[in-house]
Scaffold this motif. Structure first.
Motif, PDB file in Angstrom:
ATOM      1  N   GLY A 111       0.797  -1.216   0.000  1.00 17.11           N
ATOM      2  CA  GLY A 111       0.000   0.000   0.000  1.00 17.11           C
ATOM      3  C   GLY A 111       0.832   1.269   0.000  1.00 17.11           C
ATOM      4  O   GLY A 111       0.309   2.362  -0.184  1.00 17.11           O
ATOM      5  N   THR A 115       4.571  -1.169  -6.083  1.00 14.98           N
ATOM      6  CA  THR A 115       4.379  -1.595  -7.471  1.00 14.98           C
ATOM      7  C   THR A 115       4.366  -0.387  -8.402  1.00 14.98           C
ATOM      8  O   THR A 115       4.994  -0.399  -9.460  1.00 14.98           O
ATOM      9  N   THR A 116       3.675   0.648  -7.988  1.00 12.52           N
ATOM     10  CA  THR A 116       3.626   1.886  -8.778  1.00 12.52           C
ATOM     11  C   THR A 116       5.031   2.448  -8.971  1.00 12.52           C
ATOM     12  O   THR A 116       5.403   2.842 -10.074  1.00 12.52           O
ATOM     13  N   GLU A 281       0.147   9.804  -8.898  1.00 15.27           N
ATOM     14  CA  GLU A 281      -0.101   8.432  -9.326  1.00 15.27           C
ATOM     15  C   GLU A 281       0.325   8.174 -10.767  1.00 15.27           C
ATOM     16  O   GLU A 281       0.358   7.035 -11.210  1.00 15.27           O
TER      17      GLU A 281
HETATM   18  P1  GDP Z   1       1.978  -1.460  -3.142  1.00 16.81           P
HETATM   19  O1  GDP Z   1       0.960  -2.295  -2.442  1.00 16.81           O
HETATM   20  O2  GDP Z   1       3.021  -0.978  -2.195  1.00 16.81           O
HETATM   21  O3  GDP Z   1       2.549  -2.090  -4.349  1.00 16.81           O
HETATM   22  O4  GDP Z   1       1.205  -0.106  -3.567  1.00 16.81           O
HETATM   23  P2  GDP Z   1       0.660   0.375  -4.993  1.00 16.81           P
HETATM   24  O5  GDP Z   1       1.788   0.590  -5.921  1.00 16.81           O
HETATM   25  O6  GDP Z   1      -0.426  -0.513  -5.438  1.00 16.81           O
HETATM   26  O7  GDP Z   1       0.103   1.827  -4.608  1.00 16.81           O
HETATM   27  C1  GDP Z   1      -0.936   2.000  -3.692  1.00 16.81           C
HETATM   28  C2  GDP Z   1      -1.714   3.249  -4.085  1.00 16.81           C
HETATM   29  O8  GDP Z   1      -0.906   4.411  -3.903  1.00 16.81           O
HETATM   30  C3  GDP Z   1      -2.139   3.284  -5.549  1.00 16.81           C
HETATM   31  O9  GDP Z   1      -3.450   3.810  -5.632  1.00 16.81           O
HETATM   32  C4  GDP Z   1      -1.140   4.222  -6.199  1.00 16.81           C
HETATM   33  O10 GDP Z   1      -1.646   4.851  -7.350  1.00 16.81           O
HETATM   34  C5  GDP Z   1      -0.899   5.203  -5.074  1.00 16.81           C
HETATM   35  N1  GDP Z   1       0.390   5.896  -5.188  1.00 16.81           N
HETATM   36  C6  GDP Z   1       1.630   5.356  -5.336  1.00 16.81           C
HETATM   37  N2  GDP Z   1       2.575   6.328  -5.350  1.00 16.81           N
HETATM   38  C7  GDP Z   1       1.936   7.521  -5.215  1.00 16.81           C
HETATM   39  C8  GDP Z   1       2.359   8.908  -5.139  1.00 16.81           C
HETATM   40  O11 GDP Z   1       3.553   9.252  -5.195  1.00 16.81           O
HETATM   41  N3  GDP Z   1       1.377   9.836  -4.979  1.00 16.81           N
HETATM   42  C9  GDP Z   1       0.058   9.496  -4.887  1.00 16.81           C
HETATM   43  N4  GDP Z   1      -0.829  10.481  -4.720  1.00 16.81           N
HETATM   44  N5  GDP Z   1      -0.365   8.231  -4.944  1.00 16.81           N
HETATM   45  C10 GDP Z   1       0.543   7.248  -5.112  1.00 16.81           C
END
Ligand code: GDP
Length: 300
Positions: A111, A115-116, A281
């Motif tokens: 979260g 991944t992003t 995002e």
């Molecule tokens: P993981 O579970 O750690 O892999 O997390 P994800 O990559 O799925 O990201 C979780 C949420 O955070 C998603 O809705 C992303 O779009 C959001 N997110 C990731 N990085 C950023 C950022 O720098 N800014 C914002 N506002 N949202 C982000």
């Protein structure tokens, strides 16, 4: 980059402006210094760095005599930069070995934006002319591999994945093997970040690291930290740092908080530089962390 700077400035400059306003008061009495401390603590700067900064400011303001806005701005800028550390190497290393690609492992709690960030980093590297293979070793979160693959397709990187609930280490191993076979420049490995137990996490990440190192050197272990989680995020960061040797920090979601002081706190806590920041995002919303630009955004 200009657009990202503007976004950073929008979300951050309440801290710096607040400090400058307080420092400009005619009488810098104890109450004002306390307010300055509170402002820093509220912005997640952390107790020890706050104390240090306030001590330095008190000392320097005393010497200053008259305080013009320009003097105060220069002074605050210098002290914040000192606190952030200007001599850290903040470059994300992707050299690899002679016949092996550079390998970067991305770790952190689910979260936080792991991944992003992996997808965005792939985009930066591809735009830089590098060929990238993605390893979907987050087999715990069901949608993670799909999400990573979508990023891969978008940016032009192949994704190596395994069965849901499969062994993360074997996927990481396969991803690096694939990278070698393809003559790729860089392999990015997304890992699972469930903080069930510390030993469980240690076993899993340790195993991923060991199998990757069977192929060659591991260039970076980047810890992804959500800037909006404050002190709680720091506690988690510490657990990860105890489990693997973090080489850099990616601070995500800085666009969603004015508490940019977490940059200072987490570097101090882990002794590792913040290398990248997430400011949204979108695919282009990952930027190198530049202390000067950050402090300028803070002070406005
Ligand atoms: P993981 O579970 O750690 O892999 O997390 P994800 O990559 O799925 O990201 C979780 C949420 O955070 C998603 O809705 C992303 O779009 C959001 N997110 C990731 N990085 C950023 C950022 O720098 N800014 C914002 N506002 N949202 C982000």
């Amino acid at each position: 980059l200009v657009r990202l700077r503007a976004r950073l400035a929008r979300s951050q400059n309440s801290l710096g402006k607040g400090l400058l306003t307080l420092l400009s008061r005619e009488h810098l009495d104890e109450d004002t210094w306390e307010e300055i401390e509170d402002t820093l603590l509220t912005a997640d700067v952390g107790v020890a760095p706050t104390q240090e900064l306030v001590d330095r400011l008190r000392e320097r303001v005393k010497v200053l005599g008259t305080r013009t806005p320009e003097d105060l701005r220069t002074l605050l800028r210098e002290e914040l930069l000192t606190l952030l550390g200007t001599d850290f190497d903040r470059e994300v290393k992707t050299e690899g070995g002679e016949t092996v690609p550079g390998v970067v492992m991305v770790v952190g709690v689910n979260g936080t934006g792991k991944t992003t960030t992996t997808g965005k980093l792939a985009r930066v590297l591809v735009a830089d002319g590098k060929s990238v293979v993605l390893g979907a070793a987050d087999t715990f979160r069901a949608a993670a591999a799909d999400q990573l693959q979508t990023w891969g397709e978008r940016v032009g990187a192949r994704t190596v994945r395994g069965p849901e609930g499969g062994d993360p280490a074997s996927i990481a191993f396969d991803a690096v093997k694939e990278g070698i076979a393809e003559g790729a420049d860089v392999v990015l490995i997304d890992t699972a970040g469930r903080l069930h137990t510390k030993t469980g996490l240690m076993d899993e990440l340790g195993k991923v690291k060991r199998v990757v190192e069977k192929h060659g050197p591991l260039d970076e272990i980047l810890l992804v930290l959500d800037a909006t989680t404050g002190q709680n995020g720091l506690v988690q960061a510490r657990v990860f740092a105890e489990v693997v040797d973090i080489t850099g920090i990616v601070l995500t979601k800085l666009d969603g908080t004015a508490k940019g002081g977490i940059v200072i706190a987490v570097q101090r806590e882990l002794g590792v530089p913040v290398k990248l920041v997430g400011l949204g995002e979108g695919a282009d919303d990952l930027a190198p962390f530049e202390p000067e630009a950050f402090v300028d955004a803070l002070i406005g």
